[in-house]
Motif scaffolding. Structure first.
Motif, PDB file in Angstrom:
ATOM      1  N   THR A  40      -8.476  -0.010  -9.438  1.00  0.00           N
ATOM      2  CA  THR A  40      -7.935   0.773  -9.448  1.00  0.00           C
ATOM      3  C   THR A  40      -9.727   0.998  -8.317  1.00  0.00           C
ATOM      4  O   THR A  40     -10.682   0.591  -8.553  1.00  0.00           O
ATOM      5  CB  THR A  40      -7.940   2.092  -9.737  1.00  0.00           C
ATOM      6  N   ASP A  87      -4.430   0.863  -2.701  1.00  0.00           N
ATOM      7  CA  ASP A  87      -3.527   1.250  -3.736  1.00  0.00           C
ATOM      8  C   ASP A  87      -3.939   0.133  -4.734  1.00  0.00           C
ATOM      9  O   ASP A  87      -3.398  -1.736  -4.106  1.00  0.00           O
ATOM     10  CB  ASP A  87      -2.453   0.846  -3.330  1.00  0.00           C
ATOM     11  N   THR A 143       3.615   7.178 -11.957  1.00  0.00           N
ATOM     12  CA  THR A 143       2.504   7.796 -10.739  1.00  0.00           C
ATOM     13  C   THR A 143       1.255   6.963 -11.345  1.00  0.00           C
ATOM     14  O   THR A 143       0.465   7.327 -12.499  1.00  0.00           O
ATOM     15  CB  THR A 143       2.863   9.792 -11.023  1.00  0.00           C
ATOM     16  N   ARG A 189      -0.904   9.571  -6.935  1.00  0.00           N
ATOM     17  CA  ARG A 189       0.240   8.914  -5.922  1.00  0.00           C
ATOM     18  C   ARG A 189       1.202   7.949  -6.272  1.00  0.00           C
ATOM     19  O   ARG A 189       1.120   7.550  -8.182  1.00  0.00           O
ATOM     20  CB  ARG A 189      -0.091   7.586  -5.516  1.00  0.00           C
TER      21      ARG A 189
END
Length: 176
Positions: free
Chosen positions: A104, A109, A135, A139
């Motif tokens: 991350t 993404d 999620t 997001r």
């Protein structure tokens, strides 16, 4: 300068006017109704089964559902992963959360496919496929994975152990 008041002329302040006599029953109904509603809410909470508490205690932010096919060695199936704190039906929820955390980056993404213009080696990593939904970091996630070429294999391997380490393909008898 101090003013002295004689005790025989002192009068207590006038009492505050009381509410209109018809207002009291309405106020009483309002208070009694609020108390009754609170009692009903508390009763319904205490009557909830323990499973309902467990579901409410699950983190709402980072939740992933991983479906794996054709990975072999009993790794196929659908697993849930909750992070912070880690949990779920995944065989290694803490490791799965750590794998996604490692990948991350702010503004990127973690589940993005390989870029269309990427140059990938033409190697085959086996028939394993996976889909990740849920999620992550607030997001929505809906990503598919396979091991069809070098880019796809690298993308899969970055998320091990969220995605299982596939078994190597057995060599055919005619190949060294």
């Amino acid at each position: 300068m101090t003013q002295i008041v004689r005790s025989d002329t002192f009068r207590p302040p006038a009492a505050r006017p009381t509410a209109h006599p018809t207002a009291r029953p309405a106020l009483r109904r309002l208070v009694v109704g609020a108390v009754a509603a609170s009692a009903a809410a508390l009763t319904s909470l205490s009557a909830a089964p323990p499973v309902a508490y467990a579901q409410d205690a699950a983190p709402r932010g980072d939740r992933l559902v991983v479906t794996v096919r054709d990975a072999g060695d009993g790794a196929d199936g659908t697993y849930e992963v909750y992070c912070r704190p880690s949990g779920g039906s995944h065989p290694d929820p803490a490791g799965a959360c750590a794998a996604v955390d490692r990948n991350t980056r702010w503004g990127e993404d973690a589940f993005a496919p390989a870029p269309r213009d990427a140059v990938c080696t033409m190697q085959y990593g086996g028939p394993a496929t996976a889909r990740i939904t849920g999620t992550w970091a607030g997001r929505p996630v809906d990503a598919t994975y396979d091991r069809a070429n070098g880019c796809a294999i690298a993308r899969w391997d970055r998320l091990v152990p969220l995605l299982p380490e596939p078994l190597p393909e057995p060599r055919s008898a005619g190949r060294p």
